[in-house]
Design a protein around this motif. Structure first.
Motif, PDB file in Angstrom:
ATOM      1  N   PHE A  98       0.826  -1.207   0.000  1.00 46.16           N
ATOM      2  CA  PHE A  98       0.000   0.000   0.000  1.00 46.16           C
ATOM      3  C   PHE A  98       0.856   1.250   0.000  1.00 46.16           C
ATOM      4  O   PHE A  98       1.937   1.276   0.596  1.00 46.16           O
ATOM      5  CB  PHE A  98      -0.915   0.033   1.230  1.00 46.16           C
ATOM      6  CG  PHE A  98      -2.170  -0.767   1.081  1.00 46.16           C
ATOM      7  CD1 PHE A  98      -3.382  -0.145   0.830  1.00 46.16           C
ATOM      8  CD2 PHE A  98      -2.149  -2.150   1.212  1.00 46.16           C
ATOM      9  CE1 PHE A  98      -4.544  -0.869   0.696  1.00 46.16           C
ATOM     10  CE2 PHE A  98      -3.305  -2.894   1.083  1.00 46.16           C
ATOM     11  CZ  PHE A  98      -4.507  -2.256   0.818  1.00 46.16           C
ATOM     12  N   ASN A  99       0.366   2.278  -0.664  1.00 45.32           N
ATOM     13  CA  ASN A  99       0.923   3.617  -0.562  1.00 45.32           C
ATOM     14  C   ASN A  99       0.347   4.205   0.719  1.00 45.32           C
ATOM     15  O   ASN A  99      -0.872   4.384   0.825  1.00 45.32           O
ATOM     16  CB  ASN A  99       0.529   4.451  -1.779  1.00 45.32           C
ATOM     17  CG  ASN A  99       0.976   5.889  -1.676  1.00 45.32           C
ATOM     18  OD1 ASN A  99       1.838   6.248  -0.877  1.00 45.32           O
ATOM     19  ND2 ASN A  99       0.363   6.732  -2.480  1.00 45.32           N
ATOM     20  N   ILE A 100       1.185   4.480   1.702  1.00 50.88           N
ATOM     21  CA  ILE A 100       0.743   4.984   3.005  1.00 50.88           C
ATOM     22  C   ILE A 100       0.686   6.510   2.946  1.00 50.88           C
ATOM     23  O   ILE A 100       1.681   7.162   2.644  1.00 50.88           O
ATOM     24  CB  ILE A 100       1.704   4.526   4.131  1.00 50.88           C
ATOM     25  CG1 ILE A 100       1.894   2.994   4.108  1.00 50.88           C
ATOM     26  CG2 ILE A 100       1.214   5.015   5.493  1.00 50.88           C
ATOM     27  CD1 ILE A 100       0.650   2.183   4.366  1.00 50.88           C
ATOM     28  N   LEU A 101      -0.481   7.073   3.244  1.00 50.24           N
ATOM     29  CA  LEU A 101      -0.670   8.525   3.191  1.00 50.24           C
ATOM     30  C   LEU A 101      -0.163   9.247   4.435  1.00 50.24           C
ATOM     31  O   LEU A 101      -0.043  10.466   4.424  1.00 50.24           O
ATOM     32  CB  LEU A 101      -2.158   8.859   2.986  1.00 50.24           C
ATOM     33  CG  LEU A 101      -2.758   8.427   1.659  1.00 50.24           C
ATOM     34  CD1 LEU A 101      -4.253   8.729   1.644  1.00 50.24           C
ATOM     35  CD2 LEU A 101      -2.066   9.115   0.495  1.00 50.24           C
ATOM     36  N   ASN A 102       0.132   8.496   5.493  1.00 50.84           N
ATOM     37  CA  ASN A 102       0.604   9.118   6.732  1.00 50.84           C
ATOM     38  C   ASN A 102       1.880   9.912   6.498  1.00 50.84           C
ATOM     39  O   ASN A 102       2.785   9.437   5.811  1.00 50.84           O
ATOM     40  CB  ASN A 102       0.886   8.050   7.792  1.00 50.84           C
ATOM     41  CG  ASN A 102      -0.334   7.278   8.176  1.00 50.84           C
ATOM     42  OD1 ASN A 102      -0.996   6.694   7.320  1.00 50.84           O
ATOM     43  ND2 ASN A 102      -0.641   7.257   9.455  1.00 50.84           N
ATOM     44  N   LYS A 103       1.947  11.091   7.087  1.00 53.84           N
ATOM     45  CA  LYS A 103       3.157  11.906   7.012  1.00 53.84           C
ATOM     46  C   LYS A 103       4.161  11.467   8.063  1.00 53.84           C
ATOM     47  O   LYS A 103       5.355  11.631   7.903  1.00 53.84           O
ATOM     48  CB  LYS A 103       2.804  13.385   7.210  1.00 53.84           C
ATOM     49  CG  LYS A 103       1.968  13.947   6.078  1.00 53.84           C
ATOM     50  CD  LYS A 103       1.585  15.381   6.332  1.00 53.84           C
ATOM     51  CE  LYS A 103       0.693  15.903   5.224  1.00 53.84           C
ATOM     52  NZ  LYS A 103       0.178  17.241   5.501  1.00 53.84           N
ATOM     53  N   ASN A 104       3.670  10.921   9.175  1.00 53.41           N
ATOM     54  CA  ASN A 104       4.511  10.481  10.285  1.00 53.41           C
ATOM     55  C   ASN A 104       4.510   8.958  10.361  1.00 53.41           C
ATOM     56  O   ASN A 104       3.583   8.306   9.870  1.00 53.41           O
ATOM     57  CB  ASN A 104       4.008  11.071  11.600  1.00 53.41           C
ATOM     58  CG  ASN A 104       4.104  12.588  11.599  1.00 53.41           C
ATOM     59  OD1 ASN A 104       5.114  13.142  11.180  1.00 53.41           O
ATOM     60  ND2 ASN A 104       3.052  13.258  12.032  1.00 53.41           N
ATOM     61  N   PRO A 105       5.518   8.367  11.018  1.00 57.05           N
ATOM     62  CA  PRO A 105       5.630   6.911  11.065  1.00 57.05           C
ATOM     63  C   PRO A 105       4.602   6.201  11.949  1.00 57.05           C
ATOM     64  O   PRO A 105       4.505   4.992  11.941  1.00 57.05           O
ATOM     65  CB  PRO A 105       7.038   6.683  11.607  1.00 57.05           C
ATOM     66  CG  PRO A 105       7.352   7.912  12.381  1.00 57.05           C
ATOM     67  CD  PRO A 105       6.644   9.030  11.677  1.00 57.05           C
ATOM     68  N   GLY A 106       3.833   6.943  12.712  1.00 59.64           N
ATOM     69  CA  GLY A 106       2.848   6.325  13.595  1.00 59.64           C
ATOM     70  C   GLY A 106       3.289   6.377  15.044  1.00 59.64           C
ATOM     71  O   GLY A 106       4.459   6.616  15.346  1.00 59.64           O
ATOM     72  N   GLY A 107       2.342   6.190  15.926  1.00 67.07           N
ATOM     73  CA  GLY A 107       2.638   6.193  17.350  1.00 67.07           C
ATOM     74  C   GLY A 107       2.505   7.540  18.025  1.00 67.07           C
ATOM     75  O   GLY A 107       2.679   7.649  19.224  1.00 67.07           O
ATOM     76  N   SER A 108       2.179   8.565  17.255  1.00 66.75           N
ATOM     77  CA  SER A 108       1.997   9.895  17.838  1.00 66.75           C
ATOM     78  C   SER A 108       0.578  10.001  18.388  1.00 66.75           C
ATOM     79  O   SER A 108      -0.374   9.650  17.716  1.00 66.75           O
ATOM     80  CB  SER A 108       2.218  10.966  16.766  1.00 66.75           C
ATOM     81  OG  SER A 108       1.894  12.230  17.274  1.00 66.75           O
ATOM     82  N   LEU A 109       0.464  10.486  19.599  1.00 68.06           N
ATOM     83  CA  LEU A 109      -0.842  10.500  20.260  1.00 68.06           C
ATOM     84  C   LEU A 109      -1.616  11.791  20.082  1.00 68.06           C
ATOM     85  O   LEU A 109      -2.760  11.888  20.496  1.00 68.06           O
ATOM     86  CB  LEU A 109      -0.672  10.218  21.757  1.00 68.06           C
ATOM     87  CG  LEU A 109      -0.081   8.850  22.059  1.00 68.06           C
ATOM     88  CD1 LEU A 109       0.238   8.740  23.529  1.00 68.06           C
ATOM     89  CD2 LEU A 109      -1.026   7.756  21.624  1.00 68.06           C
ATOM     90  N   GLY A 110      -1.004  12.794  19.511  1.00 70.68           N
ATOM     91  CA  GLY A 110      -1.694  14.079  19.414  1.00 70.68           C
ATOM     92  C   GLY A 110      -1.798  14.707  20.783  1.00 70.68           C
ATOM     93  O   GLY A 110      -1.086  14.339  21.712  1.00 70.68           O
ATOM     94  N   SER A 111      -2.712  15.631  20.928  1.00 71.85           N
ATOM     95  CA  SER A 111      -2.852  16.360  22.187  1.00 71.85           C
ATOM     96  C   SER A 111      -3.697  15.576  23.179  1.00 71.85           C
ATOM     97  O   SER A 111      -4.806  15.172  22.870  1.00 71.85           O
ATOM     98  CB  SER A 111      -3.513  17.714  21.937  1.00 71.85           C
ATOM     99  OG  SER A 111      -3.763  18.360  23.155  1.00 71.85           O
ATOM    100  N   ILE A 112      -3.149  15.363  24.376  1.00 72.82           N
ATOM    101  CA  ILE A 112      -3.947  14.762  25.440  1.00 72.82           C
ATOM    102  C   ILE A 112      -4.042  15.710  26.630  1.00 72.82           C
ATOM    103  O   ILE A 112      -4.570  15.368  27.667  1.00 72.82           O
ATOM    104  CB  ILE A 112      -3.397  13.390  25.905  1.00 72.82           C
ATOM    105  CG1 ILE A 112      -1.988  13.521  26.454  1.00 72.82           C
ATOM    106  CG2 ILE A 112      -3.486  12.371  24.808  1.00 72.82           C
ATOM    107  CD1 ILE A 112      -1.463  12.278  27.127  1.00 72.82           C
ATOM    108  N   THR A 113      -3.499  16.906  26.449  1.00 69.86           N
ATOM    109  CA  THR A 113      -3.550  17.856  27.551  1.00 69.86           C
ATOM    110  C   THR A 113      -4.638  18.871  27.307  1.00 69.86           C
ATOM    111  O   THR A 113      -5.022  19.136  26.173  1.00 69.86           O
ATOM    112  CB  THR A 113      -2.206  18.582  27.713  1.00 69.86           C
ATOM    113  OG1 THR A 113      -1.907  19.263  26.497  1.00 69.86           O
ATOM    114  CG2 THR A 113      -1.091  17.615  28.036  1.00 69.86           C
ATOM    115  N   GLY A 114      -5.120  19.432  28.361  1.00 70.92           N
ATOM    116  CA  GLY A 114      -6.114  20.496  28.246  1.00 70.92           C
ATOM    117  C   GLY A 114      -7.512  19.964  28.055  1.00 70.92           C
ATOM    118  O   GLY A 114      -7.777  19.224  27.122  1.00 70.92           O
TER     119      GLY A 114
END
Length: 142
Positions: A98-114
């Motif tokens: 598959f051509n992976i559209l993700n810009k990052n390799p994975g495992g990033s959780l994004g914002s969990i604060t606030g």
């Protein structure tokens, strides 16, 4: 509330217990080996955000109006397990060609604060004359 920003913003507030859980989902292009693999604490809202993004608008233009297939592939799980599962899913689809559209390799959780309360959203929303300005400048609240 001004321009219904408060109502629109609070309609997507997650339950507090979901703050530390994520599910894995995919967005695939129908009949193509093109896929996006990610994790989120709010599957339905995240898919809506993706479909409004320029990236997926362009894909619909290129491959057709009904080319986007989104699918929640796991239940919600603790964030560390979700991060590892996302990486494994990305590698699984890579190995399948598959051509992976993700810009990052994975495992990033994004914002969990606030945590955005109704009061905090209102206080933020009244600073803006237009919904789009609030959405652009306070995206974590919207």
């Amino acid at each position: 509330a001004k321009l219904n920003i408060l109502d629109q913003s609070t309609s997507t507030i997650n339950r507090l217990e979901d703050k530390y859980n994520r599910c894995i989902y995919t967005i695939k292009i129908k009949n193509k080996k093109i896929i996006y693999v990610c994790l989120t604490s709010d599957y339905e809202s995240r898919i809506k955000e993706h479909l409004k993004s320029q990236r997926f608008i362009n894909l619909k233009r290129k491959f057709g109006k009904h080319c986007i297939i989104s699918r929640k592939i796991t239940d919600y799980m603790p964030i560390d397990k979700a991060a590892n599962t996302e990486k494994k899913q990305i590698n699984f689809f890579k190995k399948k060609g598959f051509n992976i559209l993700n810009k990052n390799p994975g495992g990033s959780l994004g914002s969990i604060t606030g945590i955005w309360t109704k009061e905090a959203i209102f206080k933020s929303a009244i600073k803006y004359k237009f919904i789009k300005d609030c959405r652009n400048n306070e995206s974590t609240a919207y």
